[in-house]
Design a protein around this motif. Structure first.
Motif, short mmCIF file in Angstrom:
data_model
loop_
_atom_site.label_atom_id
_atom_site.label_comp_id
_atom_site.label_asym_id
_atom_site.label_seq_id
_atom_site.Cartn_x
_atom_site.Cartn_y
_atom_site.Cartn_z
N PRO A 17 19.02 48.94 18.43
CA PRO A 17 18.00 49.15 19.55
C PRO A 17 18.64 48.95 21.00
CG PRO A 17 17.47 47.16 18.75
CD PRO A 17 18.53 47.56 17.78
N VAL A 18 19.60 48.23 20.90
CA VAL A 18 20.22 47.97 22.43
C VAL A 18 21.87 48.00 22.33
CG1 VAL A 18 20.34 46.03 24.17
CG2 VAL A 18 18.44 46.40 23.06
N TRP A 19 22.34 48.64 23.32
CA TRP A 19 23.72 48.92 23.35
C TRP A 19 24.12 48.55 24.56
CZ3 TRP A 19 26.15 54.57 22.31
CH2 TRP A 19 27.59 54.26 22.04
N LEU A 20 25.10 47.08 24.71
CA LEU A 20 25.48 46.81 25.78
C LEU A 20 26.99 47.64 26.30
CD1 LEU A 20 26.13 44.46 28.05
CD2 LEU A 20 27.75 43.48 26.56
N VAL A 21 26.64 48.36 27.59
CA VAL A 21 27.72 49.27 27.94
C VAL A 21 27.95 49.04 29.45
CG1 VAL A 21 27.78 51.72 28.87
CG2 VAL A 21 26.27 51.15 26.89
N TYR A 22 29.46 49.12 29.75
CA TYR A 22 29.97 48.89 30.82
C TYR A 22 30.34 49.98 31.82
CZ TYR A 22 30.88 43.85 29.34
OH TYR A 22 30.54 42.73 28.96
N PRO A 23 30.32 49.83 32.89
CA PRO A 23 30.68 51.38 33.98
C PRO A 23 32.32 51.42 33.85
CG PRO A 23 30.19 49.38 35.31
CD PRO A 23 29.71 48.87 33.67
N ARG A 24 32.84 51.81 32.83
CA ARG A 24 34.09 51.52 32.76
C ARG A 24 34.79 52.96 33.61
NH1 ARG A 24 37.85 54.58 29.69
NH2 ARG A 24 39.64 52.96 29.04
N ASP A 25 34.03 54.13 33.97
CA ASP A 25 34.52 55.00 34.51
C ASP A 25 34.32 54.99 36.06
OD1 ASP A 25 35.00 56.24 32.03
OD2 ASP A 25 33.26 57.60 32.31
N THR A 26 33.67 54.19 36.63
CA THR A 26 33.27 53.86 37.99
C THR A 26 33.86 52.67 38.59
OG1 THR A 26 31.06 53.25 37.78
CG2 THR A 26 31.45 55.39 38.04
N ASP A 27 34.16 51.51 37.50
CA ASP A 27 34.50 50.35 38.20
C ASP A 27 36.11 50.42 37.88
OD1 ASP A 27 35.21 47.37 38.43
OD2 ASP A 27 33.07 46.92 37.76
N PRO A 28 36.62 50.47 38.97
CA PRO A 28 38.37 50.31 38.70
C PRO A 28 38.95 49.02 37.66
CG PRO A 28 37.77 50.55 41.16
CD PRO A 28 36.36 50.43 40.27
N LYS A 29 38.36 48.00 38.14
CA LYS A 29 38.74 46.54 37.33
C LYS A 29 38.34 46.88 35.94
CE LYS A 29 37.01 43.55 40.81
NZ LYS A 29 35.87 43.04 41.50
N LEU A 30 37.75 47.74 35.13
CA LEU A 30 37.51 48.09 33.89
C LEU A 30 37.90 49.10 33.31
CD1 LEU A 30 33.44 47.63 34.08
CD2 LEU A 30 35.20 45.83 33.42
N LYS A 31 38.98 49.88 34.05
CA LYS A 31 39.51 51.07 33.45
C LYS A 31 40.19 50.99 32.30
CE LYS A 31 38.88 54.33 36.69
NZ LYS A 31 37.93 55.24 36.48
N GLY A 32 41.01 49.73 32.26
CA GLY A 32 41.84 49.52 30.78
C GLY A 32 40.86 48.95 29.72
N MET A 33 39.46 48.77 30.08
CA MET A 33 38.91 47.74 29.05
C MET A 33 38.91 48.67 27.61
SD MET A 33 35.00 47.27 29.35
CE MET A 33 34.17 45.45 28.96
N ASP A 34 38.98 47.57 26.62
CA ASP A 34 38.69 48.18 25.42
C ASP A 34 37.26 47.74 24.92
OD1 ASP A 34 38.21 45.66 24.56
OD2 ASP A 34 40.01 45.13 23.44
N ASP A 35 36.85 48.14 23.84
CA ASP A 35 35.29 48.46 23.58
C ASP A 35 34.80 47.07 22.82
OD1 ASP A 35 36.46 48.73 21.04
OD2 ASP A 35 35.24 50.73 20.74
N SER A 36 35.72 45.93 22.79
CA SER A 36 35.39 44.88 21.91
C SER A 36 34.26 44.18 22.38
CB SER A 36 36.61 43.98 22.02
OG SER A 36 36.74 43.34 23.34
N LYS A 37 33.54 44.51 23.78
CA LYS A 37 32.56 43.63 24.31
C LYS A 37 31.30 44.61 24.33
CE LYS A 37 34.72 40.94 27.94
NZ LYS A 37 34.90 40.57 29.20
N TRP A 38 31.50 45.94 23.81
CA TRP A 38 30.48 47.00 23.93
C TRP A 38 29.63 46.79 22.59
CZ3 TRP A 38 30.94 51.75 26.94
CH2 TRP A 38 31.69 51.91 28.16
#
Length: 186
Positions: free
Chosen positions: A155-176
């Protein structure tokens, strides 16, 4: 002197009544999609019940004294944000909607440095609370206008603004975490 004393009593009364109301949240009117325990100042449900909390028990949760339970209308009332993300391995970009994680934590009166977020499949990453405040991490309840159901990452998915936050550009999906339903703040 009397007016000062009267003012002090009024101020004290407002503080006390505010503290009491701050501890309580309305009870969900629909099915609960997210429960938060741990260092939460607010509560709207009773303690852990080994029978009624069978899914939590099957995931190793053994008890808690108080918790905050959210249904979809309660999460939506915190303010729905929109976020479009195209993760490299996904077939296309998706537009997610939901409240920001920081707004959910604030509504629960959560304090701590770590969130243990549990998915229906048993996956339980540790999420730094700072992620909620340093990034616009979202608890998505919709993707492309459809509610996320059980079986399609809800019912809930933790999503990060990977495309708009430069600090998250290389982020993997382990926290998603997807299929999220329970978190503990420590």
């Amino acid at each position: 002197m009397k007016s000062r004393l009267f003012g002090a009593f009024v101020a004290l009364g407002l503080l006390v009544s505010g503290a009491v109301s701050a501890q309580q949240l309305p009870e969900p009117s629909g099915p609960v999609v997210l429960t938060i325990t741990g260092t939460v100042d607010k509560s709207n449900r009773g303690p852990f019940d080994p029978f009624m909390d069978g899914l939590l028990k099957s995931h190793g949760v053994t008890g808690f004294e108080k918790a905050v339970a959210f249904d979809l209308p309660m999460l939506e009332a915190l303010g729905m944000k929109s976020l479009t993300v195209r993760y490299p391995e996904w077939p296309k970009g998706y537009t997610f909607e939901g409240p920001l994680l920081r707004d959910v934590l604030k509504a629960a009166g959560a304090r701590g440095s770590t969130i243990r977020f549990l998915g229906l499949d048993g996956y339980e990453p540790e999420i730094p609370v700072t992620d909620a405040y340093n990034h616009d991490a979202m608890l998505a309840v919709k993707a492309d206008g459809r509610y996320l159901g059980i079986g399609d990452r809800g019912p809930v998915w933790l999503v990060y603004p990977r495309d708009t936050d430069p600090k998250l550009k290389g982020m993997d999906d382990s926290k998603w975490l997807w299929a999220g339903f329970y978190m503990t703040v420590e």
